[in-house]
Design a protein around this motif. Structure first.
Motif, PDB file in Angstrom:
ATOM      1  N   LYS A  18       0.862  -1.184   0.000  1.00 23.08           N
ATOM      2  CA  LYS A  18       0.000   0.000   0.000  1.00 23.08           C
ATOM      3  C   LYS A  18       0.897   1.232   0.000  1.00 23.08           C
ATOM      4  O   LYS A  18       2.073   1.138   0.359  1.00 23.08           O
ATOM      5  CB  LYS A  18      -0.863   0.008   1.264  1.00 23.08           C
ATOM      6  N   ASN A  59     -11.169   8.018 -12.033  1.00 23.97           N
ATOM      7  CA  ASN A  59     -10.994   6.767 -11.295  1.00 23.97           C
ATOM      8  C   ASN A  59     -10.403   7.067  -9.924  1.00 23.97           C
ATOM      9  O   ASN A  59      -9.203   6.951  -9.722  1.00 23.97           O
ATOM     10  CB  ASN A  59     -10.069   5.840 -12.104  1.00 23.97           C
ATOM     11  N   PRO A  60     -11.238   7.484  -8.986  1.00 30.83           N
ATOM     12  CA  PRO A  60     -10.704   7.754  -7.656  1.00 30.83           C
ATOM     13  C   PRO A  60     -10.158   6.459  -7.048  1.00 30.83           C
ATOM     14  O   PRO A  60     -10.808   5.429  -7.101  1.00 30.83           O
ATOM     15  CB  PRO A  60     -11.920   8.258  -6.870  1.00 30.83           C
ATOM     16  N   ASN A  61      -8.929   6.523  -6.519  1.00 34.38           N
ATOM     17  CA  ASN A  61      -8.281   5.312  -6.018  1.00 34.38           C
ATOM     18  C   ASN A  61      -7.371   5.714  -4.864  1.00 34.38           C
ATOM     19  O   ASN A  61      -6.483   6.541  -5.032  1.00 34.38           O
ATOM     20  CB  ASN A  61      -7.465   4.701  -7.163  1.00 34.38           C
ATOM     21  N   THR A  62      -7.608   5.137  -3.708  1.00 37.02           N
ATOM     22  CA  THR A  62      -6.827   5.544  -2.540  1.00 37.02           C
ATOM     23  C   THR A  62      -5.368   5.092  -2.642  1.00 37.02           C
ATOM     24  O   THR A  62      -4.517   5.579  -1.912  1.00 37.02           O
ATOM     25  CB  THR A  62      -7.412   4.960  -1.240  1.00 37.02           C
ATOM     26  N   ASN A  63      -5.097   4.142  -3.531  1.00 32.73           N
ATOM     27  CA  ASN A  63      -3.716   3.676  -3.681  1.00 32.73           C
ATOM     28  C   ASN A  63      -2.884   4.603  -4.557  1.00 32.73           C
ATOM     29  O   ASN A  63      -1.678   4.447  -4.654  1.00 32.73           O
ATOM     30  CB  ASN A  63      -3.695   2.267  -4.286  1.00 32.73           C
TER      31      ASN A  63
END
Lengths: 158, 254
Positions: A18, A59-63
């Motif tokens: 992560k 494309n919201p992506n927390t990574n």
């Protein structure tokens, strides 16, 4: 072309990291002196949906977030699958091994440290030649995708 | 002599699990519960609560041609109502995923009616009438055919089945359709094509390693059972390949 062959190694964790863990690991790694070049590999995390009915939508992506390594901020474009390093000599690899042993023991999953000479490019390919021309800085070769506009990130030493 | 299907060869747990999933006489364990609305949201084909759009008038309202097959085969509910044909697509991780594309197709062909499955290396799509699809999808999500961490509903951008798992145990998803909450429950925040949902859809906690290994239908020499260890399976596959190779030349067994 690099003048001499430098040893290279690759950190391959069993699980993909992560951003928080990657940031922590990279910050530990950059403190070791004798690292010439470093490359992060992993599957892409695109900014927009690349295909399908939702193509082009965000494309919201927390990574995918900005991490700070040393004094440099940069955005992670990939989920970190492996970290390739080019070092000055073999003793640096042992330092990296000791560091990773401690780091991944805490994480509760194993990793592999592979060492060799050709995990990343040391010579300009045809694509590099087409992109950068004949007088390319050898330190840049193999670090970035020649099709991307963004160049490599420079992390200052201690 | 009455034909009794064997479903598949093998003496390993994987082989047994494959037979279990395929055999329609066995009722698969229900592991979690999702509502009909949850399924509609994740599929993303229509707004929850809206009427089913139709492709043709209901069968009861139209004159059907004289056809012996139509007399033998009863139409499914979706076909009777004239629903559109829609799809659901699943991706299973190679790291002890509870199913895999061929397995899904076989299972669905044995258990469902009126379907058109598409089997690919890393994903499996099934098309059918919309209301049938919703019922089938619900079954596929609620039973042991699904693991919140190792199975994912992905209409497009499916890459991830063969990659190492992420640190939190979830299979890699470029579009991050589902996330692992602080409470340990996996929730879908995007529908299957990657458009954000109005509300989260909870699909339960990931199964533990022992469960995943015990229910897996995929051989994996590193994290699960090795294919080579199942001698009966090897014998079967060698026979299939031998006969295929001989076919057209001398398709007989010696």
């Amino acid at each position: 072309m690099t003048e001499a062959d430098y040893p290279q190694c690759r950190i391959v964790p069993l699980r993909m990291l992560k951003p928080d863990s990657s940031e922590k690991l990279l910050n530990l790694v950059v403190k070791i002196s004798g690292i010439r070049r470093m490359m992060i590999n992993g599957p892409n995390l695109p900014r927009t949906v690349p295909y399908g009915p939702a193509r082009g939508k965000p494309n919201p992506n927390t990574n995918r977030r900005v991490i700070t390594v040393g004094t440099s901020d940069f955005e992670l474009h990939v989920q970190v699958g492996s970290i390739t390093l080019e070092v000055m000599d073999d003793s640096v690899i042992e330092e990296i091994r000791a560091l990773c042993d401690a780091f991944f023991a805490e994480k509760n999953f194993p990793y592999q440290l592979q060492s060799g000479r050709k995990f990343m490019k040391t010579q300009a390919s045809l694509t590099d030649y087409a992109k950068y021309g004949p007088n390319v800085d050898p330190a840049v070769i193999g670090l970035t995708d020649p099709r991307k506009k963004e160049g490599p990130i420079i992390i200052q030493g201690r | 002599m009455a034909y009794k299907p064997q479903y598949g060869p093998g003496t390993s747990t994987v082989a047994e699990n494959r037979r279990r999933q395929m055999n329609p006489d066995i009722e698969l364990e229900k592991v979690r519960e999702v509502t009909d609305e949850d399924v509609v949201l994740v599929l993303g084909h229509r707004a929850p609560g809206s009427a089913y759009p139709t492709a043709h008038p209901p069968l009861a309202e139209q004159q059907e041609p004289e056809c012996p097959i139509r007399k033998i085969v009863e139409a499914t509910e979706g076909a009777k109502a004239g629903d559109r044909v829609r799809y659901v697509q699943f991706v299973d991780s190679m790291y002890n995923g509870p199913s895999q594309p061929y397995q899904r197709t076989y299972t669905e062909c044995y258990r469902f009616r009126g379907i058109d499955p598409g089997t690919l290396s890393g994903r499996q799509i099934v098309e059918c009438r919309e209301r049938d699809l919703e019922a089938y999808s619900k079954w596929l999500i609620e039973t042991e055919m699904f693991d919140p961490a190792l199975t994912s509903i992905r209409g497009a951008t499916v890459h991830g089945h063969s990659l190492r798992l992420a640190e939190d145990g979830l299979m890699f998803d470029m579009l991050q359709r589902c996330i692992l909450g602080e409470d340990g429950v996996v929730r879908y925040v995007k529908d299957q094509i990657g458009e954000p949902l109005d509300r989260e859809v909870l699909v339960g906690k990931p199964q533990d390693d022992a469960w995943s290994k015990g229910k897996s239908t995929i051989f994996h020499s590193l994290v699960g059972e090795s294919y080579r260890d199942d001698e009966e399976y090897i014998e079967y596959i060698v026979r299939v390949h031998t006969l295929r190779t001989k076919y057209g030349f001398m398709p007989t067994e010696e």
